[in-house]
Write an enzyme that holds these catalytic residues in place. Structure first.
Site, PDB file in Angstrom:
ATOM      1  CB  SER A   1      -0.968  -0.018   1.029  1.00  0.00           C
ATOM      2  OG  SER A   1      -1.827   1.168   1.519  1.00  0.00           O
TER       3      SER A   1
ATOM      4  CG  ASP B   1      -7.395  -1.996  -3.092  1.00  0.00           C
ATOM      5  OD1 ASP B   1      -7.795  -1.447  -3.167  1.00  0.00           O
ATOM      6  OD2 ASP B   1      -5.901  -2.829  -2.843  1.00  0.00           O
TER       7      ASP B   1
ATOM      8  CG  HIS C   1      -6.209  -1.598   0.871  1.00  0.00           C
ATOM      9  ND1 HIS C   1      -5.266  -1.748  -0.481  1.00  0.00           N
ATOM     10  CD2 HIS C   1      -5.402  -1.706   1.780  1.00  0.00           C
ATOM     11  CE1 HIS C   1      -4.124  -1.067  -0.209  1.00  0.00           C
ATOM     12  NE2 HIS C   1      -3.897  -1.147   1.691  1.00  0.00           N
TER      13      HIS C   1
END
Length: 308
Positions: free
Chosen positions: A151, A247, A277
């Site tokens: 991320s 996501d 996610h």
């Protein structure tokens, strides 16, 4: 799209979580800390040691004693450059160290809003450069170094690979796990399809960028590595790009993998169907997290093994 049952179980757990922008940073950090049990049991490794490298706090994991000069993975945790810490990434770092046969240096980089952009980038570059120049403070094979992260950490790994391009031949791989590579936040594709209801929301991403990089040009490649030109991507280290189907960041991760490949970079790009996610962290709940961790470590090991 069909949600994986383990992803559905996770969404059921977090369904009542308040939007990040309705709480203080401290409350959001405490909520994430409460989720650490979902990351699962940490696999045993020979070394787990907190240190400082280039003045930055790190945690070093190694499957063998530190006296052995193993290849190194410099890992950057997720959390939107605002949340997250070494603890949330602990079980992932351990698994990658084992699968890659490498020492993992997990970086406790500075976060916003206390230390806004580009502080996290400065820390990422400082630690990675120290490892590459033999200044990590422990024996390491500086000919075989990878950057990795998830991320926001995937963003830092991609930025680090770009910023150090051509300067250090020992940087041989980048592993990007559902990376946030485009701060321009497109209003289409997965950003629209999964804007809400799948844990990470488009609203969350706006909060992260506004908290980490207020007033910053969103096309700055140190914030949006996807804004780099094709020429800037050519010659970058080989890449593994992992995305989750459900996501908001799915499409930009795949697009970045495709851009790297178009620039001649060897890329392995894998989307995990039905997952959300941040599934790779959630080894205590989501079975495919372990598959992804082994895949990431295996691709990094293969990149290390290719170095003569």
């Amino acid at each position: 799209m069909t949600l994986h049952p383990h992803a559905r179980a996770f969404l059921d757990i977090v369904k009542d979580a308040p939007p990040l922008d309705t709480q203080t940073v401290e409350q959001n950090r405490a909520d994430l800390e409460n989720a650490i049990p979902l990351t699962g049991e940490g696999a045993p490794v020979a070394v787990v040691e907190d240190r400082r490298i280039a003045g930055v706090g790190v945690r070093v994991y190694s499957p063998r004693p530190l006296e052995e000069a193993l290849p190194v993975v410099v890992y950057f945790h997720g959390g939107g450059w605002v949340l997250g810490d070494l603890e949330i990434a602990d079980t992932t770092a351990r698994a990658i160290a084992i699968a890659a046969g490498a020492t993992v240096v997990s970086v406790d980089y500075r976060k916003g809003p206390e230390d806004p952009f580009p502080a996290a980038v400065v820390d990422a570059l400082a630690v990675t450069t120290a490892v590459l120049t033999g200044d990590a403070g422990f024996p390491a094979d500086a000919r075989r170094v990878a950057v990795a992260g998830d991320s926001a950490g995937g963003n830092l790994a991609a930025v680090t690979a770009q910023q150090l391009a051509g300067a250090h031949p020992g940087l041989v791989h980048q592993a990007l796990i559902y990376p946030a590579v485009d701060a321009r936040m497109p209003d289409d594709g997965s950003y629209r399809t999964y804007a809400e209801g799948h844990f990470l929301t488009a609203r969350d991403m706006a909060y992260f960028f506004d908290t980490y990089a207020p007033g910053v040009d969103r096309s700055d490649v140190r914030l949006s590595p996807a804004a780099a030109s094709p020429a800037a991507l050519a010659g970058l280290p080989s890449a593994t790009v992992i995305t989750a189907e459900c996501d908001p960041l799915h499409d930009e991760g795949v697009a970045y993998a495709n851009a790297l490949a178009a620039a001649g970079v060897p890329v392995v790009s894998v989307t995990f169907d039905g997952l959300v996610h941040p599934f790779v962290y959630l080894g205590g709940l989501i079975g495919p997290a372990h598959t992804a961790r082994r895949l990431i470590g295996g691709e990094i090991r293969a990149a290390f093994d290719a170095v003569e």
